[in-house]
Scaffold this motif. Structure first.
Motif, short mmCIF file in Angstrom:
data_model
loop_
_atom_site.label_atom_id
_atom_site.label_comp_id
_atom_site.label_asym_id
_atom_site.label_seq_id
_atom_site.Cartn_x
_atom_site.Cartn_y
_atom_site.Cartn_z
N ALA A 15 0.81 -1.21 0.00
CA ALA A 15 0.00 0.00 0.00
C ALA A 15 0.85 1.27 0.00
O ALA A 15 0.33 2.36 -0.25
CB ALA A 15 -0.93 0.00 1.21
N GLY A 16 2.16 1.13 0.30
CA GLY A 16 3.05 2.28 0.30
C GLY A 16 3.41 2.79 1.67
O GLY A 16 3.97 3.89 1.80
N CYS A 17 3.13 2.02 2.72
CA CYS A 17 3.50 2.42 4.08
C CYS A 17 5.01 2.30 4.27
O CYS A 17 5.70 1.64 3.49
CB CYS A 17 2.78 1.54 5.09
N VAL A 18 5.50 2.93 5.33
CA VAL A 18 6.91 2.80 5.72
C VAL A 18 6.98 1.75 6.82
O VAL A 18 6.34 1.90 7.87
CB VAL A 18 7.48 4.14 6.22
N VAL A 19 7.74 0.68 6.58
CA VAL A 19 7.76 -0.46 7.48
C VAL A 19 9.20 -0.80 7.85
O VAL A 19 10.02 -1.10 6.98
CB VAL A 19 7.10 -1.69 6.83
N ALA A 36 1.91 5.20 8.09
CA ALA A 36 1.26 5.60 6.85
C ALA A 36 2.17 6.43 5.95
O ALA A 36 2.04 6.39 4.74
CB ALA A 36 -0.01 6.39 7.15
N ASP A 37 3.10 7.16 6.57
CA ASP A 37 4.00 7.99 5.78
C ASP A 37 5.32 8.15 6.51
O ASP A 37 5.48 7.76 7.67
CB ASP A 37 3.37 9.36 5.48
N ALA A 38 6.30 8.73 5.81
CA ALA A 38 7.66 8.86 6.35
C ALA A 38 7.70 9.80 7.56
O ALA A 38 8.44 9.55 8.52
CB ALA A 38 8.61 9.36 5.26
N GLU A 39 6.91 10.86 7.54
CA GLU A 39 6.92 11.80 8.67
C GLU A 39 6.46 11.12 9.96
O GLU A 39 7.10 11.26 11.02
CB GLU A 39 6.04 13.01 8.37
N THR A 40 5.37 10.40 9.87
CA THR A 40 4.87 9.69 11.05
C THR A 40 5.88 8.66 11.52
O THR A 40 6.14 8.52 12.73
CB THR A 40 3.53 9.00 10.72
N HIS A 41 6.45 7.93 10.59
CA HIS A 41 7.45 6.92 10.93
C HIS A 41 8.65 7.54 11.63
O HIS A 41 9.10 7.05 12.68
CB HIS A 41 7.91 6.21 9.65
N ASP A 42 9.16 8.65 11.10
CA ASP A 42 10.33 9.30 11.70
C ASP A 42 10.01 9.84 13.09
O ASP A 42 10.85 9.76 13.99
CB ASP A 42 10.81 10.43 10.79
N LEU A 43 8.82 10.38 13.27
CA LEU A 43 8.43 10.90 14.59
C LEU A 43 8.39 9.78 15.63
O LEU A 43 8.89 9.93 16.75
CB LEU A 43 7.07 11.58 14.49
N LEU A 44 7.80 8.67 15.26
CA LEU A 44 7.71 7.55 16.19
C LEU A 44 9.09 7.01 16.53
O LEU A 44 9.38 6.71 17.70
CB LEU A 44 6.83 6.46 15.60
N GLY A 61 14.51 1.14 13.32
CA GLY A 61 14.60 1.77 12.00
C GLY A 61 15.26 0.89 10.96
O GLY A 61 15.33 1.28 9.79
N ALA A 62 15.73 -0.28 11.36
CA ALA A 62 16.40 -1.18 10.42
C ALA A 62 15.38 -2.00 9.63
O ALA A 62 14.25 -2.20 10.08
CB ALA A 62 17.34 -2.12 11.17
N PRO A 63 15.78 -2.48 8.45
CA PRO A 63 14.87 -3.32 7.67
C PRO A 63 14.50 -4.58 8.44
O PRO A 63 15.28 -5.08 9.26
CB PRO A 63 15.69 -3.65 6.41
N LEU A 64 13.31 -5.11 8.17
CA LEU A 64 12.91 -6.36 8.79
C LEU A 64 13.75 -7.49 8.21
O LEU A 64 14.09 -7.48 7.04
CB LEU A 64 11.43 -6.63 8.53
N GLY A 65 14.06 -8.45 9.04
CA GLY A 65 14.88 -9.55 8.57
C GLY A 65 15.31 -10.43 9.72
O GLY A 65 14.75 -10.36 10.82
N GLU A 66 16.32 -11.22 9.48
CA GLU A 66 16.76 -12.24 10.44
C GLU A 66 17.07 -11.65 11.81
O GLU A 66 16.81 -12.27 12.83
CB GLU A 66 18.00 -12.95 9.89
N HIS A 67 17.64 -10.45 11.83
CA HIS A 67 18.01 -9.84 13.11
C HIS A 67 17.06 -8.70 13.48
O HIS A 67 17.42 -7.79 14.22
CB HIS A 67 19.45 -9.33 13.05
#
Length: 265
Positions: A226-230, A249-257, A235-241
């Protein structure tokens, strides 16, 4: 009817499987159901088991050579299979058992299509991995995330593998959080579908690598399509570690959290 699933693409199979599980969940709602204790306060009900069986019936008819990892049945099929389905037939079992309708049915093909059904909203959220939609009363609408609601769902269920460095409850006490957002506390990954659909600004949970979890895989796939920031809570990509999950929903909300999470560490 089951036989016809073999001619559908993966997105249609995921959607049909999730809807099949949702029908069982809805049909058994409100009944006195047997429980299977899993330890640590966790349990499954007859609805979990029968919903997973309904999902498996669809997947086996449509993709007999694929492996399945189910919340209740565990690994089925060849462990080295090129394709694996991740199934959580009733996410929010405790909610369901006490008469709350906040639950989800999750079906995801690893690195592929996914679907999340809301048994009581009569909706199914689905994706081919590239774009995402919601189907309601036979009509499909493209998912469009937005932070406009300012609502952030926070999962406070254990375990808390990243404590004391990260405690979700601390995020709720951050002054910046209450200035910008309004918290909601849920215990179902239906909340991830709500982020993808623009009904929530974000979702935050503790955990390890959740990308391959039967509970989270379908919702994560939806959000990404859908285009969310996950990312993880670091802040690291999801993965093994990986460490937990922040889906915004967007980069601003993600960065604030993330800034609030880091301020509490």
């Amino acid at each position: 009817m089951i036989d016809s699933y073999a001619h559908r693409d993966d997105t249609e199979v995921a959607t049909a499987a999730a809807r099949s599980g949702a029908e069982v969940v809805r049909g058994l709602y409100g009944r006195r159901l047997a429980r299977v204790d899993k330890g640590g306060g966790d349990f499954a009900t007859t609805a979990d088991v029968l919903a997973e069986q309904a999902i498996l019936d669809v997947l086996r008819a449509a993709r007999p050579d694929d492996a399945v990892l189910g919340e209740e049945g565990g690994q089925q099929g060849a462990s080295g299979a090129a394709r694996q389905w991740l199934v959580d037939p009733l996410c929010g079992t405790l909610n369901y058992a006490v008469g709350s309708m906040l639950v989800a049915v999750n079906v995801a093909l690893r690195h592929g299509a996914a679907a999340v059904a809301d048994p009581f909203g009569d909706e199914v959220f689905f994706t081919d991995g590239e774009a995402a939609w919601v189907r309601n009363d036979g009509v499909d609408a493209r998912l469009a995330p937005t932070p406009a609601s300012r609502l952030v769902d926070v999962n406070l269920d254990p375990p808390f593998p990243n404590a004391p460095g990260f405690r979700a409850v601390d995020l709720l006490a951050h002054p910046g959080f209450v200035e910008r957002f309004r918290p909601r506390v849920v215990s179902t990954t239906l909340a991830l579908a709500w982020v993808a659909a623009g009904r929530r600004a974000a979702y935050v949970t503790d955990g390890g690598d959740l990308s391959g979890s039967v509970h989270f895989a379908a919702g994560i796939t939806l959000c990404r399509a859908a285009g969310c920031v996950v990312t993880g809570i670091d802040g690291a990509p999801l993965g093994e570690h990986g460490r937990g999950l922040v889906a915004a929903a967007d980069a601003e909300t993600h960065d604030l959290l993330l800034s609030m999470i880091r301020a509490r560490n």
